[in-house]
Structures are given as structure tokens and as C-alpha cells.
Design an enzyme around this catalytic site. Structure first.
Site, short mmCIF file in Angstrom:
data_model
loop_
_atom_site.label_atom_id
_atom_site.label_comp_id
_atom_site.label_asym_id
_atom_site.label_seq_id
_atom_site.Cartn_x
_atom_site.Cartn_y
_atom_site.Cartn_z
N ARG A 51 5.88 4.74 -8.43
CA ARG A 51 4.84 3.70 -8.24
C ARG A 51 3.61 4.14 -9.03
NH1 ARG A 51 3.76 1.32 -2.36
NH2 ARG A 51 2.73 -0.30 -3.58
N GLN B 127 1.56 -5.57 5.65
CA GLN B 127 1.51 -4.21 6.21
C GLN B 127 0.64 -4.16 7.47
OE1 GLN B 127 1.26 -4.91 2.96
NE2 GLN B 127 1.89 -3.23 1.65
N ARG C 156 5.66 3.90 2.24
CA ARG C 156 4.54 3.44 1.42
C ARG C 156 3.26 4.03 2.03
NH1 ARG C 156 2.30 2.00 5.41
NH2 ARG C 156 0.70 1.10 4.10
N GLY C 157 2.13 3.78 1.36
CA GLY C 157 0.88 4.41 1.78
C GLY C 157 0.71 5.68 0.96
N ALA C 158 -0.48 5.84 0.38
CA ALA C 158 -0.67 6.89 -0.63
C ALA C 158 -0.26 8.30 -0.18
CB ALA C 158 -2.11 6.85 -1.14
N ASP D 138 -5.97 4.14 -2.44
CA ASP D 138 -4.82 4.61 -3.22
C ASP D 138 -5.26 5.47 -4.38
OD1 ASP D 138 -3.80 2.08 -1.75
OD2 ASP D 138 -2.06 3.29 -2.30
N ASN E 46 -7.56 -0.02 -3.60
CA ASN E 46 -6.85 -0.08 -2.32
C ASN E 46 -6.11 -1.42 -2.27
OD1 ASN E 46 -6.22 1.11 0.29
ND2 ASN E 46 -7.43 -0.56 1.17
N LYS E 47 -5.41 -1.64 -1.21
CA LYS E 47 -4.58 -2.84 -1.06
C LYS E 47 -5.34 -4.10 -1.44
CE LYS E 47 -1.14 -3.02 -0.30
NZ LYS E 47 -0.19 -3.11 -1.43
O1 MRU Z 1 1.41 -0.94 -1.11
P1 MRU Z 1 1.17 0.05 -0.01
O2 MRU Z 1 1.62 -0.42 1.33
O3 MRU Z 1 1.69 1.42 -0.38
O4 MRU Z 1 -0.41 0.17 0.03
C1 MRU Z 1 -1.01 1.02 0.95
C2 MRU Z 1 -2.49 0.93 0.96
O5 MRU Z 1 -3.08 0.22 0.19
C3 MRU Z 1 -3.22 1.84 1.88
O6 MRU Z 1 -4.42 1.26 2.29
C4 MRU Z 1 -3.51 3.16 1.15
O7 MRU Z 1 -2.34 3.75 0.68
C5 MRU Z 1 -4.26 4.13 1.93
S1 MRU Z 1 -3.61 4.43 3.53
C6 MRU Z 1 -3.26 5.97 3.79
#
Ligand code: MRU
Length: 347
Positions: free
Chosen positions: A90, A197, A47-49, A238, A248-249
């Protein structure tokens, strides 16, 4: 610095650190075809963009390998299907669509070559996305370090580290850079409900590297900010709309409101591949809703009563007005965002 190999492609297998298991267990998840990659992204093995983008690129490599012996027309149509499946794994992190878009154009532009040659080009492109991500993160970290003062206390949200990228990280990359350049920083890491996370992954990365830090429940952040205990907030992204609105999250927006109320600088750290130049504002960003069990259960144990309805958006949108600056590999963008983001597109 300890190397964290979030993603590794070797002998036609994609190896991923299984982020569902950390920090309790360190396990490697193997993707042998693009369907495994689709599953790994959906189920958040990875996970993570930026990490999702690079993973999907290798998913395309695995698909091309699988269809290597097909007739050209069949190859192209099966690749199209694989690209669509991966593209939909996603919805919010635009790095996924960015990587798939690159692959789609590459196949289109080279469709008259032999399948073997197309495969080679896809493989080279995936390796480029992979290697560029680390370079990009290091460049962002250098720019970001300029806004970190000696002895600063930094608040982070979610996981934006090596685990969210190919390596080094976005917002946590800036934290790394500040730490290793001897600035004596201190980190408060939000645990980031519902999937934790921050508590599971960011805390793991911080402990691995001995970066001084405390983990906090999300509801502690506002009190720390009000009490003057936070010098700067660094978060990832994201998807960034062309006016600077940033998805973002979930919980990022709330932090930005408190930061603005108490004049604490609030920075987004993200590569330009996270900018969606095609959308005007955050209203155009699709926000993923995830399974209700992420809220009703913890580690498989029910903590909310049967029969309760749940609303579980995975992301929120922070309006550009709340953002002090967007730290990219090309430098720090500040308001007016619309103009300054467009200049990046022209580059
Ligand atoms: O749902 P996730 O864990 O994929 O969400 C991740 C985030 O929101 C991060 O902050 C975002 O991808 C940027 S981090 C490189």
C-alpha cells in the site's frame, strides 16, 4: 478492557483478525508466507498504519524462514525481492516503509552472519516493533488524555483503535484512556465512507468496551460541530510530513476545515513512526486510489448505475494550519511544526 488480538505470530503463522468481515463475522485470516501477507495488506484484511507496519515486519520473518536453506547470495536476493513486494503493498501509510526500511538495514548490516543468525535478528526486530507499538500507544494515550476535559464529547473518523494498531489504538487509544480514567466522555464516530471503517470497526470496538457512543453518517459531523456539540476531534494519521501536513483517511481534511471555522480543537494522534522526515510537505505524499467498486457497491450489491466513472482516493491531506496539535508518544507537538518535528528527529 477486552483484549483485541489484531495480529498474532505463532508457530511460523501470522494470524490476523479479518477486518473485511467485521462486525458481521469474527474470522481469523492465516498468513503462511510473505505473499499471503502482501495480499492481506492489499486487500485490507489488516489496515491502519501501525498495524500494516507490524504485519509487514512479520511478512519479512516469513520470507526469511522460507529462504533459510538457500545459498547466502540467493537468500539475499530473494529477501530483496520480498522486501520490495511488501514495501509496495500500500502506498500512503509510511509505517509500512518504516518497518520495511528497518528490516532492510538490519539485513544489510548483518549480511556477513549466517542465514540462521540473520533470521533470528529479523524475528527479534519484528517482535520489538510489535511490542513497542502497544507501549507507544499507551504513552500517546496518556499525553492525549491531558487535552480531554471531564464530560467531553469527542468526534472520531475512520478506525484508529486496537484494530488499526497492534493494540489499544492511536486516537481511539486516547478515547480508551479518557473513558477508563473516569472522565465520562461521549463519542460520535463517523461511519467513514466508502469502506465504513468507522461504522464497522470503530463502532465494534466501542460496543465491545461499553464506551458511550453514537454512530453518525459522515455528513452529520459539520452540523454537530456548528451546534457546539463537539468538544474535541481526534483522528489518526497515515503519514505526517516534516511541516506537519498530515495524510489520513479521506474526509479528515473536510472535518479540519469545519473544526477551524468553529474553533473546535483538532488533534492528530500518531506515533513518531508515522512521521516522514524526508518530505517537506503534504504535496510529497502519495495518495492511494482504490477500486471503484468501493463506491459503486455496498456489500457486493451495486448501488450506482453501470457506466458511471468513479474517483476514489483513500486519503486526503490536512494542512498543518488546521491542526491544533500532534499527539505522539514523546508528547504533544504544536506549531511551529517544522521546528518542533525536527527536534523529534534529533532525539
Ligand atoms: O485505509 P485504512 O483503513 O488503512 O486507513 C486507516 C486510517 O486512515 C487511520 O486513520 C490511520 O491509519 C491511523 S490509525 C492508527
Amino acid at each position: 478492557m477486552k483484549e483485541i488480538k489484531t495480529i498474532e505470530f505463532k508457530d511460523d503463522i501470522l494470524y490476523l483478525i479479518d477486518q473485511r468481515k467485521l462486525p458481521i463475522a469474527y474470522e481469523i485470516f492465516q498468513c503462511k508466507d510473505y505473499r499471503d501477507v502482501d495480499f492481506a495488506i492489499k486487500d485490507m484484511v489488516v489496515r491502519g498504519a501501525p498495524a500494516i507496519g507490524a504485519t509487514a515486519a512479520y511478512g519479512v520473518v516469513l520470507a526469511a524462514k522460507e529462504f533459510l536453506n538457500e545459498e547466502k547470495e540467493v537468500f539475499l536476493s530473494k529477501m530483496d525481492e520480498a522486501l520490495n513486494i511488501l514495501n509496495n503493498s500500500r502506498p500512503t501509510a509510511v509505517n509500512l516503509m518504516w518497518a520495511i526500511g528497518k528490516m532492510r538495514r538490519l539485513i544489510e548490516e548483518n549480511k556477513d552472519l549466517s542465514i540462521e543468525e540473520i533470521y533470528q535478528k529479523i524475528r527479534e526486530e519484528a517482535d520489538r516493533i510489535y511490542e513497542d507499538d502497544i507501549k507507544t500507544n499507551k504513552a500517546m494515550a496518556k499525553h492525549g488524555n491531558e487535552v480531554i476535559k471531564e464530560g467531553a464529547t469527542i468526534l472520531t473518523h475512520c478506525n484508529t483503535g486496537a484494530l488499526a494498531t497492534v493494540g489499544y489504538g492511536t486516537a481511539l487509544g486516547v478515547v480508551r484512556e479518557a473513558h477508563y480514567s473516569g472522565k465520562n466522555i461521549f463519542v460520535y464516530a463517523d461511519e467513514t465512507r466508502p469502506r465504513l471503517q468507522g461504522g464497522r470497526l470503530t463502532a465494534w470496538e466501542l460496543v465491545q468496551e461499553g464506551i458511550p457512543a453514537k454512530l453518525i453518517a459522515d455528513n452529520v459531523a459539520a452540523t454537530l460541530i456548528r451546534d457546539g456539540k463537539i468538544d474535541v476531534i481526534l483522528v489518526g494519521a497515515d503519514r505526517i510530513a516534516s511541516n506537519g501536513d498530515t495524510a489520513n483517511k479521506i474526509g479528515t481534511f473536510m472535518l479540519s476545515v469545519v473544526a477551524k471555522a468553529y474553533n473546535v480543537p483538532f488533534y492528530i494522534v500518531a506515533p513518531t513512526s508515522t512521521i516522514d522526515f524526508d518530505i517537506e510537505s503534504g504535496q510529497g505524499i502519495e495518495i492511494e486510489e482504490r477500486d471503484s467498486t468501493e463506491v459503486t457497491h455496498i456489500e457486493g450489491i451495486r448501488v450506482a448505475p453501470e457506466g458511471i466513472d468513479v474517483y476514489n482516493p483513500a486519503f486526503d491531506v490536512t494542512p498543518w494550519e488546521n491542526i491544533t496539535g500532534i499527539i505522539t508518544e514523546k508528547g504533544i507537538i504544536r506549531a511551529p511544526y517544522k521546528e518542533n518535528i525536527m527536534k523529534l528527529k534529533e532525539d
